[in-house]
Design an enzyme around this catalytic site. Structure first.
Site, PDB file in Angstrom:
ATOM      1  CG  ASP A   1      70.680   7.574  55.327  1.00  0.00           C
ATOM      2  OD1 ASP A   1      69.744   7.214  55.098  1.00  0.00           O
ATOM      3  OD2 ASP A   1      71.613   7.228  56.158  1.00  0.00           O
TER       4      ASP A   1
ATOM      5  CE  LYS B   1      64.731   5.386  60.552  1.00  0.00           C
ATOM      6  NZ  LYS B   1      64.620   5.578  62.045  1.00  0.00           N
TER       7      LYS B   1
ATOM      8  CE1 TYR C   1      73.377   5.469  64.370  1.00  0.00           C
ATOM      9  CE2 TYR C   1      71.310   5.177  63.256  1.00  0.00           C
ATOM     10  CZ  TYR C   1      72.291   4.776  63.936  1.00  0.00           C
ATOM     11  OH  TYR C   1      72.345   3.282  64.374  1.00  0.00           O
TER      12      TYR C   1
HETATM   13  N1  PMP Z   1      70.064   6.220  58.048  1.00  0.00           N
HETATM   14  C1  PMP Z   1      68.909   7.162  58.745  1.00  0.00           C
HETATM   15  C2  PMP Z   1      69.097   8.531  58.245  1.00  0.00           C
HETATM   16  C3  PMP Z   1      68.513   6.575  60.023  1.00  0.00           C
HETATM   17  O1  PMP Z   1      67.951   7.729  60.745  1.00  0.00           O
HETATM   18  C4  PMP Z   1      68.715   5.395  60.499  1.00  0.00           C
HETATM   19  C5  PMP Z   1      67.961   5.049  61.750  1.00  0.00           C
HETATM   20  N2  PMP Z   1      67.526   5.945  62.303  1.00  0.00           N
HETATM   21  C6  PMP Z   1      69.557   4.377  59.694  1.00  0.00           C
HETATM   22  C7  PMP Z   1      70.114   4.958  58.528  1.00  0.00           C
HETATM   23  C8  PMP Z   1      69.647   3.085  60.215  1.00  0.00           C
HETATM   24  O2  PMP Z   1      68.612   2.307  59.997  1.00  0.00           O
HETATM   25  P1  PMP Z   1      68.201   1.021  60.590  1.00  0.00           P
HETATM   26  O3  PMP Z   1      67.730   1.592  62.205  1.00  0.00           O
HETATM   27  O4  PMP Z   1      67.028   0.438  60.036  1.00  0.00           O
HETATM   28  O5  PMP Z   1      69.400   0.326  60.575  1.00  0.00           O
END
Ligand code: PMP
Length: 435
Positions: free
Chosen positions: A241, A269, A145
């Site tokens: 990511d 995060k 994701y």
């Molecule tokens: N990349 C990864 C690996 C994630 O786990 C997440 C959110 N769980 C995101 C991007 C998106 O981040 P946000 O919810 O802060 O938009």
């Protein structure tokens, strides 16, 4: 456990907030329904709900809360920042210091930019990669994701390396077709996809340690090097990511654990210490595509806001304390041992993937190294496990595709209490299994 007030509040929520939640994963759809617990307060490792029940928190707000709730150092930073004004719309010293600290932790971040979410960070890395390479397509990995930007809401079609179909209404077929999905931990599928689409692939995007079909590490030490090398052979960039992984397992990136150097990173995060944040960065020559230096546009009214910057700095200060990460990993290892022992005693088949202080408990006997193996685990058992844990005062994410996060503030007593709760939960699960 009495949840009457949670029911009342959630009922009110549904009348004004779509679906009663501000992010779909907070609903209990994937654990067979039920009313989400409505929280009133958090302190240290614990949550207190609107009915006065206490929970030990392993949800960690889906990752950011590595210092638990209301950590004094974070609170002090927020209060001080508030006193100085929280939004300027001008350069500040805080963003410079924070960027310097992030680069000290992850030297590959030769240049970076702050944004407000992981979604924005990933979305922008894709734009930058396309600007730099002059190419269109992106290869991602099944089950990973990357936020909810259009291109990232794409699921695999059939076959090991297939062009995407939209996974969400509102995403155009044209957008989805630009995204190719391959299985994680399988270099030959990536190689095939690159052989087919390579000349038009701008970037290969990966969660180096996956957090979104549970915690799944590369099966082989050299896997990520293979991913990067294959991308580069075809003139594509490699983007990591690290929204979940950066500063999760040690003071730095997951890339460092495997001694590799992607071209670009997306972060979020943990680095915000609990405040909204995202960041992206990497090689200077690539980042110079971004305005005002280059032709790729990215901007943000709230980007680099002093409140998030000062809270992020405070969070890193705590994480730099020697022993912080070892302690989290040790506590998680102890907890996993207890979970495995309880499951074994009750004859419940589980498999646990743990990396440092984060782990996922899957119901099933097979190993989980890719998305399909995660899908094949028992959802109904997980749902019972989740609800029983909550009834025993332990809160984890309501999905079998998420992780337990042990924070820097879980005490040994918290861990022992959790082990005891887990034993009770498996006794009940074992009884249900036999019935
Ligand atoms: N990349 C990864 C690996 C994630 O786990 C997440 C959110 N769980 C995101 C991007 C998106 O981040 P946000 O919810 O802060 O938009």
């Amino acid at each position: 456990m009495n949840n009457a007030q949670s029911h009342l509040w959630f009922h009110r929520a549904e009348a004004v907030i779509l679906g009663g939640v501000n992010s779909p994963s907070r609903a209990y759809k994937s654990v067979g329904g039920g009313t989400p617990i409505v929280m009133a307060r958090g302190e240290g490792s614990k949550f207190y709900d609107v009915d006065g029940n206490t929970y030990i928190d392993y949800l960690a707000a889906y990752g950011p809360s590595i210092l638990g709730h209301a950590h004094p150092h974070i609170t002090k930073a927020i209060v001080r920042a508030a006193g100085d004004g929280i939004l300027y719309g001008t350069p500040t010293t805080w963003e410079v210091e924070f960027a310097e600290q992030l680069r000290a932790g992850i030297p590959d971040l030769e240049r970076l930019r702050f944004v407000n979410s992981g979604t924005e960070a990933v979305m922008t890395t894709l734009r930058v990669a396309r600007a730099y390479t002059g190419r269109t397509r992106v290869i991602k990995f099944e089950g990973c994701y990357h936020g909810h930007s259009d291109a990232m809401l794409v699921a695999a079609g059939s076959g090991p390396s297939s062009m995407g179909i939209p996974d969400s209404a509102g995403v155009t077929r044209a957008t989805a077709e630009e995204v190719i999905t391959v299985p994680f931990n399988d270099l030959s599928s990536l190689e095939q996809a690159l052989a087919k689409y390579g000349d038009d692939v701008a970037a290969v995007l990966v969660e180096p340690i996956v957090g979104n079909f549970g915690m799944v590490a590369p099966a082989e030490e050299t896997y990520l090097k293979g991913v990067i090398d294959l991308a580069h052979e075809k003139g594509a960039l490699c983007i990591f990511d690290e929204v979940i992984t950066a500063f999760r397992f040690h003071y730095g990136s997951a890339a460092q654990i495997y001694d590799v150097h992607p071209d670009l990173y997306a972060l979020g995060k943990i680095i915000g210490g609990g405040l909204p944040i995202g960041a992206y960065g990497g090689r200077q020559d690539i980042m110079e595509q971004v305005a005002p230096l280059g032709p790729a546009y990215q901007a943000g009214t709230m980007a680099g806001n002093p409140l998030s910057m000062r809270t992020g700095i405070a969070c890193l200060e705590v994480l730099r304390q020697p022993g912080t990460y070892d302690a989290m990993a040790k506590k998680a290892a102890h907890l996993v041992q207890a979970i495995e022992a309880s499951a074994k005693t009750q004859g419940v088949a589980i498999t646990v993937n743990r990396i440092g202080g984060a782990f996922t408990v899957y119901f099933g006997e097979h190993k989980v190294t890719n998305y399909q193996e995660a899908v094949a685990t028992d959802s109904a058992m997980f749902a019972r496990f989740f609800h029983l844990l909550a009834a025993n005062g332990i809160l984890i994410a309501p999905s079998k595709y998420e992780a337990w996060f042990v924070s820097a503030v879980h005490s040994d007593e918290d861990i022992e209490r959790t082990c005891a709760a887990v034993e009770r939960v498996f006794q009940e699960l074992g009884t249900i299994e036999q019935a």
